[in-house]
Motif scaffolding. Structure first.
Motif, PDB file in Angstrom:
ATOM      1  N   ALA A 127      40.644 -44.800 -52.537  1.00  0.00           N
ATOM      2  CA  ALA A 127      41.843 -44.413 -51.778  1.00  0.00           C
ATOM      3  C   ALA A 127      42.131 -42.921 -51.963  1.00  0.00           C
ATOM      4  O   ALA A 127      42.453 -42.211 -50.996  1.00  0.00           O
ATOM      5  N   GLU A 128      41.975 -42.428 -53.192  1.00  0.00           N
ATOM      6  CA  GLU A 128      42.206 -41.000 -53.440  1.00  0.00           C
ATOM      7  C   GLU A 128      41.164 -40.155 -52.700  1.00  0.00           C
ATOM      8  O   GLU A 128      41.475 -39.077 -52.175  1.00  0.00           O
ATOM      9  N   ALA A 129      39.925 -40.648 -52.651  1.00  0.00           N
ATOM     10  CA  ALA A 129      38.865 -39.914 -51.948  1.00  0.00           C
ATOM     11  C   ALA A 129      39.179 -39.826 -50.461  1.00  0.00           C
ATOM     12  O   ALA A 129      38.969 -38.783 -49.829  1.00  0.00           O
ATOM     13  N   LYS A 130      39.707 -40.914 -49.889  1.00  0.00           N
ATOM     14  CA  LYS A 130      40.051 -40.894 -48.460  1.00  0.00           C
ATOM     15  C   LYS A 130      41.223 -39.946 -48.191  1.00  0.00           C
ATOM     16  O   LYS A 130      41.263 -39.273 -47.158  1.00  0.00           O
ATOM     17  N   THR A 131      42.154 -39.872 -49.130  1.00  0.00           N
ATOM     18  CA  THR A 131      43.270 -38.921 -48.976  1.00  0.00           C
ATOM     19  C   THR A 131      42.745 -37.489 -49.041  1.00  0.00           C
ATOM     20  O   THR A 131      43.145 -36.622 -48.244  1.00  0.00           O
ATOM     21  N   LEU A 132      41.820 -37.225 -49.971  1.00  0.00           N
ATOM     22  CA  LEU A 132      41.239 -35.877 -50.065  1.00  0.00           C
ATOM     23  C   LEU A 132      40.469 -35.535 -48.794  1.00  0.00           C
ATOM     24  O   LEU A 132      40.515 -34.393 -48.320  1.00  0.00           O
ATOM     25  N   PHE A 133      39.752 -36.521 -48.226  1.00  0.00           N
ATOM     26  CA  PHE A 133      39.038 -36.313 -46.958  1.00  0.00           C
ATOM     27  C   PHE A 133      40.036 -35.850 -45.881  1.00  0.00           C
ATOM     28  O   PHE A 133      39.797 -34.863 -45.173  1.00  0.00           O
ATOM     29  N   ALA A 134      41.154 -36.579 -45.764  1.00  0.00           N
ATOM     30  CA  ALA A 134      42.161 -36.245 -44.744  1.00  0.00           C
ATOM     31  C   ALA A 134      42.752 -34.861 -45.013  1.00  0.00           C
ATOM     32  O   ALA A 134      42.915 -34.042 -44.093  1.00  0.00           O
TER      33      ALA A 134
ATOM     34  N   PHE B 262      41.408 -32.372 -46.687  1.00  0.00           N
ATOM     35  CA  PHE B 262      40.429 -31.305 -46.486  1.00  0.00           C
ATOM     36  C   PHE B 262      40.336 -30.964 -44.991  1.00  0.00           C
ATOM     37  O   PHE B 262      40.285 -29.787 -44.614  1.00  0.00           O
ATOM     38  N   ASN B 263      40.329 -32.002 -44.155  1.00  0.00           N
ATOM     39  CA  ASN B 263      40.296 -31.750 -42.713  1.00  0.00           C
ATOM     40  C   ASN B 263      41.531 -30.991 -42.255  1.00  0.00           C
ATOM     41  O   ASN B 263      41.442 -30.100 -41.400  1.00  0.00           O
ATOM     42  N   LEU B 264      42.661 -31.328 -42.847  1.00  0.00           N
ATOM     43  CA  LEU B 264      43.903 -30.622 -42.530  1.00  0.00           C
ATOM     44  C   LEU B 264      43.781 -29.152 -42.950  1.00  0.00           C
ATOM     45  O   LEU B 264      44.171 -28.243 -42.218  1.00  0.00           O
ATOM     46  N   LEU B 265      43.218 -28.952 -44.132  1.00  0.00           N
ATOM     47  CA  LEU B 265      43.081 -27.599 -44.681  1.00  0.00           C
ATOM     48  C   LEU B 265      42.221 -26.705 -43.793  1.00  0.00           C
ATOM     49  O   LEU B 265      42.548 -25.551 -43.543  1.00  0.00           O
ATOM     50  N   VAL B 266      41.082 -27.234 -43.316  1.00  0.00           N
ATOM     51  CA  VAL B 266      40.128 -26.371 -42.603  1.00  0.00           C
ATOM     52  C   VAL B 266      40.288 -26.407 -41.092  1.00  0.00           C
ATOM     53  O   VAL B 266      39.832 -25.486 -40.416  1.00  0.00           O
ATOM     54  N   ALA B 267      40.911 -27.458 -40.568  1.00  0.00           N
ATOM     55  CA  ALA B 267      40.854 -27.591 -39.118  1.00  0.00           C
ATOM     56  C   ALA B 267      42.202 -27.714 -38.427  1.00  0.00           C
ATOM     57  O   ALA B 267      42.454 -27.044 -37.432  1.00  0.00           O
ATOM     58  N   ASN B 268      43.077 -28.539 -38.949  1.00  0.00           N
ATOM     59  CA  ASN B 268      44.230 -28.930 -38.147  1.00  0.00           C
ATOM     60  C   ASN B 268      45.535 -28.264 -38.532  1.00  0.00           C
ATOM     61  O   ASN B 268      46.496 -28.342 -37.804  1.00  0.00           O
ATOM     62  N   ARG B 269      45.559 -27.661 -39.703  1.00  0.00           N
ATOM     63  CA  ARG B 269      46.833 -27.138 -40.183  1.00  0.00           C
ATOM     64  C   ARG B 269      47.247 -25.915 -39.371  1.00  0.00           C
ATOM     65  O   ARG B 269      46.440 -25.060 -39.050  1.00  0.00           O
ATOM     66  N   THR B 270      48.519 -25.845 -39.054  1.00  0.00           N
ATOM     67  CA  THR B 270      49.031 -24.633 -38.426  1.00  0.00           C
ATOM     68  C   THR B 270      49.678 -23.791 -39.525  1.00  0.00           C
ATOM     69  O   THR B 270      49.959 -24.288 -40.612  1.00  0.00           O
ATOM     70  N   ASP B 271      49.924 -22.530 -39.224  1.00  0.00           N
ATOM     71  CA  ASP B 271      50.471 -21.644 -40.257  1.00  0.00           C
ATOM     72  C   ASP B 271      51.847 -22.084 -40.736  1.00  0.00           C
ATOM     73  O   ASP B 271      52.272 -21.723 -41.819  1.00  0.00           O
ATOM     74  N   SER B 272      52.550 -22.877 -39.919  1.00  0.00           N
ATOM     75  CA  SER B 272      53.895 -23.302 -40.324  1.00  0.00           C
ATOM     76  C   SER B 272      53.841 -24.521 -41.251  1.00  0.00           C
ATOM     77  O   SER B 272      54.845 -24.869 -41.857  1.00  0.00           O
TER      78      SER B 272
ATOM     79  N   ALA C 105      29.722 -32.432 -45.426  1.00  0.00           N
ATOM     80  CA  ALA C 105      29.648 -33.310 -46.606  1.00  0.00           C
ATOM     81  C   ALA C 105      30.774 -34.346 -46.587  1.00  0.00           C
ATOM     82  O   ALA C 105      30.584 -35.496 -47.002  1.00  0.00           O
ATOM     83  N   TRP C 106      31.935 -33.933 -46.096  1.00  0.00           N
ATOM     84  CA  TRP C 106      33.101 -34.830 -46.112  1.00  0.00           C
ATOM     85  C   TRP C 106      32.947 -35.968 -45.127  1.00  0.00           C
ATOM     86  O   TRP C 106      33.310 -37.106 -45.407  1.00  0.00           O
ATOM     87  N   HIS C 107      32.409 -35.668 -43.929  1.00  0.00           N
ATOM     88  CA  HIS C 107      32.163 -36.753 -42.971  1.00  0.00           C
ATOM     89  C   HIS C 107      31.094 -37.700 -43.510  1.00  0.00           C
ATOM     90  O   HIS C 107      31.162 -38.913 -43.291  1.00  0.00           O
ATOM     91  N   THR C 108      30.141 -37.140 -44.209  1.00  0.00           N
ATOM     92  CA  THR C 108      29.083 -37.970 -44.796  1.00  0.00           C
ATOM     93  C   THR C 108      29.673 -38.852 -45.898  1.00  0.00           C
ATOM     94  O   THR C 108      29.351 -40.043 -45.998  1.00  0.00           O
ATOM     95  N   LEU C 109      30.533 -38.259 -46.721  1.00  0.00           N
ATOM     96  CA  LEU C 109      31.234 -39.035 -47.748  1.00  0.00           C
ATOM     97  C   LEU C 109      31.998 -40.193 -47.115  1.00  0.00           C
ATOM     98  O   LEU C 109      31.934 -41.330 -47.586  1.00  0.00           O
TER      99      LEU C 109
END
Ligand code: FES
Length: 150
Positions: A84-91, A93-103, A132-136
């Protein structure tokens, strides 16, 4: 800001030059193949999960500095984590690199994975960082087929 970016770059280069957990593991009970069709790079992630906890994790494959460093740091942070923690980190990480806005605030508990926050300014490299994260995620979900960053 320049100092912080230098530090991020240094961290990524260190993990690229000396990737951690860059090997198969003894008794994997989950594994998945990942593929970035833009460049042809491939990674394999191996997991040993006991009672819902990641006891061991390793990876092999080829890729650019960002993809190898991301896989290396991912394996470091995931040892001892629950599924469960790994799936939260996956989500996150995606937020960090792709979806997060500056606000939006940076996701918490990311450790040195925060170094990848600069990747969002280079959209083509997001697939490198998340390979690696999608593979995980496929390994956690017990998907047998090769997953792609498409
Ligand atoms: Fe292939 Fe980055 S260029 S994974």
């Amino acid at each position: 800001m320049a100092d912080l970016q230098d530090l991020y770059q240094e961290t990524i280069l260190d993990h690229y030059r000396k990737p951690r957990n860059f090997h198969e593991i003894g008794n994997p009970n989950r594994q998945a193949d990942g593929f970035n069709p833009l460049c042809g790079d491939k990674l394999i992630i191996y997991l040993q999960i006991e009672h819902g906890t990641i006891q061991d994790i390793g990876f092999v494959g080829s890729g650019c500095a960002i993809s190898i460093a991301s896989a290396s740091m991912m394996t470091e942070i995931l040892k001892g984590k629950t599924e469960a923690e790994a799936k939260t980190l996956f989500a996150n990480f995606n937020l960090l690199v792709a979806n997060r806005t500056d606000s939006q605030p940076e996701p918490e508990g990311m450790g040195n994975l925060t170094a990848f926050s600069t990747v969002r300014e280079y959209p083509v490299r997001i697939r490198c960082a998340t390979l690696a994260w999608h593979t995980l995620r496929a390994a956690l979900d017990k998907h047998q087929e090769t997953v792609s960053t498409e």
